[in-house]
Design a protein around this motif. Structure first.
Motif, PDB file in Angstrom:
ATOM      1  N   TRP A  24       0.975  -1.238  -0.070  1.00  0.00           N
ATOM      2  CA  TRP A  24       0.014   0.235  -0.038  1.00  0.00           C
ATOM      3  C   TRP A  24       0.916   1.191  -0.120  1.00  0.00           C
ATOM      4  CZ3 TRP A  24      -3.275  -3.321  -0.816  1.00  0.00           C
ATOM      5  CH2 TRP A  24      -4.676  -3.090  -0.764  1.00  0.00           C
ATOM      6  N   SER A  25       0.424   2.306  -0.473  1.00  0.00           N
ATOM      7  CA  SER A  25       1.335   3.556  -0.603  1.00  0.00           C
ATOM      8  C   SER A  25       1.296   4.394   0.666  1.00  0.00           C
ATOM      9  CB  SER A  25       0.892   4.392  -1.798  1.00  0.00           C
ATOM     10  OG  SER A  25      -0.546   4.823  -1.678  1.00  0.00           O
ATOM     11  N   LYS A  26       0.354   4.229   1.357  1.00  0.00           N
ATOM     12  CA  LYS A  26       0.173   5.014   2.896  1.00  0.00           C
ATOM     13  C   LYS A  26       1.426   4.558   3.767  1.00  0.00           C
ATOM     14  CE  LYS A  26      -2.638   6.841   6.420  1.00  0.00           C
ATOM     15  NZ  LYS A  26      -3.953   6.729   6.931  1.00  0.00           N
ATOM     16  N   TYR A  68       9.829  -0.439   3.020  1.00  0.00           N
ATOM     17  CA  TYR A  68      10.012  -0.687   1.530  1.00  0.00           C
ATOM     18  C   TYR A  68      11.232  -1.630   1.204  1.00  0.00           C
ATOM     19  CZ  TYR A  68      11.250   0.910  -3.318  1.00  0.00           C
ATOM     20  OH  TYR A  68      11.599   0.888  -4.512  1.00  0.00           O
TER      21      TYR A  68
END
Length: 80
Positions: A24-26, A68
């Protein structure tokens, strides 16, 4: 240095390399905060992955909070 965590989902698909981690990007500034969101929103996360992958989706194998760099290493180990 601030460590951020992302909701990350190990999926099984019909792709040639069938397993992969989607992130997810958040970002979350603590692993605990990230894990609480997973607990509260697990069904919505699963629905989002199914919608995103459409007919390639087979199953969700695992949901974790990872950085990440951790995801890069895990996807590289899977052949991505």
């Amino acid at each position: 240095m601030l460590t951020v965590y992302f909701i990350t989902i190990l999926t099984l698909t019909t792709n040639i390399i069938s397993e992969g981690w989607l992130q997810w990007s958040k970002p979350y500034t603590s692993k605990l905060e990230c894990q609480l969101i997973i607990t509260k929103e697990k069904d919505q996360l699963a629905d989002g992955i199914e919608l995103y992958l459409k007919n390639k989706f087979v199953a969700i194998k695992k949901i974790e909070c990872l950085t990440y760099d951790e995801v890069i290493k895990r996807n590289s180990a899977l052949g991505h």
